[in-house]
Each structure stands twice: as C-alpha cells, then as structure tokens.
Scaffold this motif. Structure first.
Motif, PDB file in Angstrom:
ATOM      1  N   LYS A  87       0.961  -1.288   0.110  1.00  9.69           N
ATOM      2  CA  LYS A  87      -0.053   0.066   0.077  1.00  9.69           C
ATOM      3  C   LYS A  87       0.939   1.280   0.152  1.00  9.69           C
ATOM      4  O   LYS A  87       0.383   2.425  -0.157  1.00  9.69           O
ATOM      5  N   LEU A  88       2.026   1.243   0.393  1.00  8.75           N
ATOM      6  CA  LEU A  88       3.191   2.179   0.397  1.00  8.75           C
ATOM      7  C   LEU A  88       4.155   2.238  -0.677  1.00  8.75           C
ATOM      8  O   LEU A  88       4.716   1.265  -0.978  1.00  8.75           O
ATOM      9  N   PRO A  89       4.267   3.422  -1.382  1.00 15.11           N
ATOM     10  CA  PRO A  89       5.525   3.359  -2.419  1.00 15.11           C
ATOM     11  C   PRO A  89       6.603   2.879  -2.038  1.00 15.11           C
ATOM     12  O   PRO A  89       7.352   2.423  -2.805  1.00 15.11           O
ATOM     13  N   THR A  90       6.817   3.095  -0.918  1.00 11.41           N
ATOM     14  CA  THR A  90       8.265   2.600  -0.365  1.00 11.41           C
ATOM     15  C   THR A  90       8.307   1.531   0.541  1.00 11.41           C
ATOM     16  O   THR A  90       9.065   1.097   1.042  1.00 11.41           O
ATOM     17  N   GLY A  91       7.121   0.874   0.119  1.00 14.85           N
ATOM     18  CA  GLY A  91       6.797  -0.480   1.299  1.00 14.85           C
ATOM     19  C   GLY A  91       7.664  -1.443   0.803  1.00 14.85           C
ATOM     20  O   GLY A  91       7.515  -2.609   1.638  1.00 14.85           O
ATOM     21  N   ALA A  92       8.537  -1.544  -0.006  1.00 17.14           N
ATOM     22  CA  ALA A  92       9.321  -2.789  -0.242  1.00 17.14           C
ATOM     23  C   ALA A  92      10.752  -2.608   0.313  1.00 17.14           C
ATOM     24  O   ALA A  92      11.568  -3.697   0.438  1.00 17.14           O
TER      25      ALA A  92
END
Ligand code: ASP
Length: 584
Positions: A87-92
């Motif tokens: 759900k978060l663009p930086t989530g990886a």
C-alpha cells in the motif's frame, strides 16, 4: 542539505545505499529489541528499523524515546523488507538506522496526524498548521497549486498579461457589503477592499492592454456558508475587441485545458442555454445537467377537473423520476414532508406512479381518470416504472421548490456522480432584477454590464424584460464563473446608473473616473471572473471550498488560529482618529 533523499522516493533500486532522511515521526512501534519508526515528509513515509544486536544500544534507546511529530534526521542503509507493504510506494524497503539526531522534539499533537484523524473541525482549524501536515489536506493544496500553474500557462499562451490591481480601493458595487480600512493620513476616510478588480480591468482595456488576467484575492462582507469565504480568489479576466462568442470560446478553452492537464479528462461539447430556458426547464439559473428530469408543465392537462388546488395555481409543474415507481408509500410521504419543510415551503406533493404493469396510480385519483393520467404520462415521456412528482402554486416560487426537489431526487437516485462533469454556459441573463426590499431594480450582474441592443427600448417600458450580454459558466449545478460584455460609452453607462436609481451626482461621485475614461477612447470590451476556490473544490470532488484554502476562516468569519478579527490598541485607534462606540 540535511537529507540525501525524501521520505517518498526510496525503492528496491536503492538497496545497499547509505542515505540520510529527515522528517516527522508519524508512528513508533516498539517490540523491545526491535523498533520501527515511520518517518514522514511531504513526499511520503519511509520505515526506519532499529534492531538490537546490529544497532548499538544507545541508538536503540534514543529511538525508544521518540514521540509523535518529533523532527528527526536519520542515517542508515536501504535494505529490502522481509514483509513488504504494497500500500506504500516505499513499502518494499526500509532503512537500517545507524545514526539518529533529534532536530526538534514535539509536544503530543492535539489530534492524530494521519489521513483518518480524531480531530474535530474546530480543533483542526485552531491547529491548521498541523492539519496541513496530513496528506489528504496537503493534496488539496497541491491540486490548487497545479490549477494555478496551468491557468497561468494557458493564459500566457493566449497572450494575456497578468497585471496586479490595488487592494486598497474605493467601493465596487458588486452587490455585497465592502470591507473597509481606515486611512491614518486622511482622518475619517476609508478605503474599501475590492469585491473584484472590475473597474480596474475595464480601465486596463481603455489603456490598450487588450487581454488582461489576474489570479486575485477579492473581499465580500457577506453571511458565510460552506461555499463562501470573506476573502476568496478569482481568476479575473478581460478582453478588448471581442464579441461574447469570443469570450465564451476563450474561457471554454481555459476550462478544457484545466480538465485535460489537471485531471486528464477531455471535456466534450459545452452546451449553451438561455437564462429563460434554464428557469423554465430547471427552475434554476445553474442547472445540474448530470441528469435530465426536466420540468414538464401540466396546466393544460390538469386544470378544470375539479381539483381546486390545481385550478387556483398559477403553474402546475412536475418532474419524472426514471425508475422510481418502486418508491414505497413511506418514501413518498417522506418526500412530501421534505418539500413541506419551511426551507422549501411547498403546500403538498402530488405523485403519479407508473406501475410496471402499465397501470397508473396517483394521489389525485379522485379528480383524474386513468385516461387523464395517461396524458400526463405522455407529457412527461414517462414509462412503466417511473414516478412523476408534481407541485403547484405561484410560478416563480413553485419552480424554485421543484428545482430543489429535482436536485434531491437526483441525489437520492445516485445521478449526481462527482466524477462526471457537465459544463454549461447560461446566457442572456436579465439586465435588472427587482428587489422587493428596496423596491427598486438592481443590476443582476453589475452596473457595467451592457444590455442587448435590441432590448434597450424596453428599459423605458419593461425594465425587467431587458436582457443583458451576460453569461455564467456552470459545472454540475455550481456557478463557477460569470461575466459580461461591458458598456463602453458614457451615455449608456449614465443611462444605466439612472435606471439603477443613482442621481447624476451620485453616479459622478462614485464612477466619474470610469465614465470619463470612456470619453478617451474606450474599446468595446468584456470579461469574466472564475471563483478559483470553487473551481478547485469541483476538481477535487468536494462541496467545501474551505478545504482548498490554506488558512480559511470559520462560519463567523473568524480565523481561530491567529484569533482574528480582534480589538486593537487604544494607541492605534488614536492614530487613526477613531473612537469605538459599539451599539448595544
Ligand atoms: N467582476 C465580476 C464578478 O466578480 C466578473 C466580471 O464581470 O468579470 O462577478
């Protein structure tokens, strides 16, 4: 800079890079030997991880002491997350922290600074600077920014020149009350804040500027509503040597450009409708055309059948709600109560249900045979499954009431989709409007609006019937802009003032400068102004313009954050030669 990257930009590509981030602590999750910190800035949220063993102890302790909204700087290495958050663009990724500096601690904020907040309106207004940290609020201002840049881009591309006009002026008669500012060096005299730059932009046309625009603050001392603020912003425009069609085309171009550039929507054909047709067909000078439900007049079918309410009415008019024949008795009773509320003021509501089996059932079966009702249904273009709703009474009042009912039915039936945009030009507004209170005519738009040449003789015989070269742009039932072709000669302007009840002296005193300018070579000109806050609200799919203003005022015109308006010191009053004697 205190950071190498923002909190919104790191991805798997950055793994193994050493980075420095800075921002606000949104959340801390402390699992003993393991601490996660969500770090937020304007660009996004990035997770920091502090781990016992690999992180030195003092760093872990420091992280454990972080509170919400602390401003921190963190240095660390980008690593791949084991459990990713898609759900978060930086989530990886996350940052394995190596250094942590508290740049500034923070008190516990009065409400949660996340998309879903526990803060009520008043609290969020008082701490608006904290509210503005929330994504959902910031995004609205970013939309506004985009709209502003795209407006400037389009206008510049069309050869418009942005010119600033003064804020301390003399009253402009736009129909609202002025805000005034005392002049210290001219005791007893006041400036007024502009309700719009109207006379200035016309003077710029006399100066030969030819195409002017300005994104400008305007001020009107009116009673406040959700879609009104005492200070608001207009895209204000004026053009010389143009016809009404030229203006409509130019600004249809602006709106199409904004929809395309900001929302990626290609607006189609923009319908034109006369004021008279809008009032007759929708009871409203800003019809919402996302749905049909056009008014159908029934006088010729419904009078003379013994139903005295209809027989006595000046107008019998209704709408056909497609597919609403399923409405239960209870729902129809609720609608009846709704139209009878003082805000609407109807005496009652007549319904005709066109049942799926083709039979007709109405609340006035006593007076109308099913053959009569079949004629009604034909007039409505109704089909089995539809519900016809009819009001009657004094024509102007009943149209207004039905207009409200139409909007309600549109809402109830889900026909007012916020993602559908139906723009419309309403043209040929009346020049003058009768005001019951003051018992005289007022300019419907403003006194500088030109009458249609062919209607000028009517000024003497039937002033209310004179049409103006005035137009509004309406989107989804909201007026977002309005303007007119102006008067550009002294004689007509003077005639207009006379009809508005100004004596020659009053007109000279207030607008002598403009009428004199018209004697020095004024080109034919016209213009328009858009309510910029409202336009942003429409683009953002919201009813409230307040959300699109960084520091808005509340319903009492108060800025609760800076606590204004406020009293001023006696010494200031003294300097202004003002004594305050409040009326009890
Ligand atoms: N000044 C007008 C207004 O604020 C707009 C216009 O006529 O250009 O409504």
């Amino acid at each position: 800079m205190l950071r190498t990257h923002t909190c919104g930009e790191l991805r798997l590509d950055h793994v193994n890079q050493k980075v420095t981030l800075a921002g606000w602590v949104q959340r801390v999750r402390n699992k003993g030997g393991l601490i996660w910190v969500d770090l937020r800035d304007r660009y996004g949220v990035t997770q920091l991880i502090f781990e016992e063993g690999s992180t030195d102890k003092s760093l872990l302790e420091k992280a454990a002491q972080l509170g919400r909204e602390f401003v921190v700087q963190a240095v660390g290495v980008v690593i791949e997350r084991t459990s990713k958050n898609d759900k978060l663009p930086t989530g990886a990724i996350e940052i394995k922290a190596e250094e942590l500096t508290v740049l500034n601690p923070a008190k516990v904020p009065p409400f949660i600074i996340e998309d879903e907040t526990d803060g009520g309106d008043d609290l969020r207004m008082k701490y608006r600077y904290l509210d503005l940290r929330r994504n959902v609020v910031r995004e609205k201002l970013q939309l506004r920014h985009r709209m502003m840049q795209e407006t400037r881009k389009y206008m510049d591309g069309q050869n418009f020149i942005e010119v600033e006009t003064p804020v301390l002026i003399k009253s402009t008669p736009e129909g609202a009350r002025d805000f005034v500012v005392p002049s210290r060096v001219n005791p007893g005299e006041f400036y007024a804040l502009p309700q719009s730059p109207q006379t200035f932009k016309q003077l710029l046309m006399v100066s030969g500027f030819d195409r002017y625009f300005q994104i400008v603050k305007c001020f009107r001392d009116e009673d406040l509503r959700a879609d009104r603020q005492p200070e608001f912003t207009q895209i204000d425009c004026e053009m010389a040597f143009v016809t009404q069609e030229d203006i409509l085309n130019t600004f249809e171009g602006l709106i199409k450009h904004l929809f395309s550039a900001v929302k990626g929507i290609e607006l189609g054909y923009v319908e034109h409708m006369t004021y008279a047709d809008a009032m007759k067909g929708y009871g409203n000078d800003k019809p919402d055309l996302r749905f049909d439900m056009k008014f159908v007049e029934l006088d010729h079918l419904a009078k003379g059948k013994g139903f005295s309410i209809f027989d006595q009415a000046e107008l019998i008019v209704g709408i056909c709600a497609k597919g609403a024949a399923e409405y239960t008795r209870k729902q129809i009773d609720e609608l009846t109560e709704w139209v009878k509320r003082p805000q609407i003021g109807a005496k009652g509501l007549v319904y005709v249900r066109y049942n799926a089996d083709g039979t007709l059932k109405s609340s006035v079966d006593k007076f109308y045979s099913s053959e009569d009702l079949t004629f009604w249904a034909q007039a409505f273009g109704a089909q089995p499954g539809d519900l016809m709703l009819v009001l009657s009474g004094e024509a102007k009042t009943v149209r207004k009431q039905l207009s409200e009912l139409r909007l309600k039915m549109g809402e109830d039936l889900g026909l007012r989709d916020r993602n559908v945009f139906k723009p419309l030009w309403v043209v040929d507004f009346p020049l003058l409007e009768w005001d019951e209170e003051t018992q005289r005519f007022h300019a419907m738009h403003h006194p500088f609006t030109s009458p249609k040449r062919e209607d000028i003789p009517l000024l003497e015989t039937d002033p209310g019937a004179v049409r103006a070269n005035a137009y509004d742009l309406v989107i989804n039932g909201v007026e977002i802009g309005g303007g007119s072709i102006r008067i550009h000669d002294r004689a007509t302007q003077q005639l207009m003032f006379t009809h508005l009840g100004f004596s020659d002296e009053e007109a000279q005193k207030q607008f002598g400068f403009l009428m004199e300018a018209f004697e020095y070579g004024a080109p034919p000109h016209g213009g328009i102004a858009f309510g910029f806050d409202r336009l942003c609200a429409i683009f953002g799919g919201s009813d409230s313009i307040r959300d699109y203003i960084a520091f808005p005022k509340n319903n009492s015109g108060r800025d609760v954050m800076i606590d204004s308006p406020s009293t001023i010191a006696d010494a200031q009053l003294e300097e202004l030669s003002i004594r305050v004697a409040l009326k009890k």
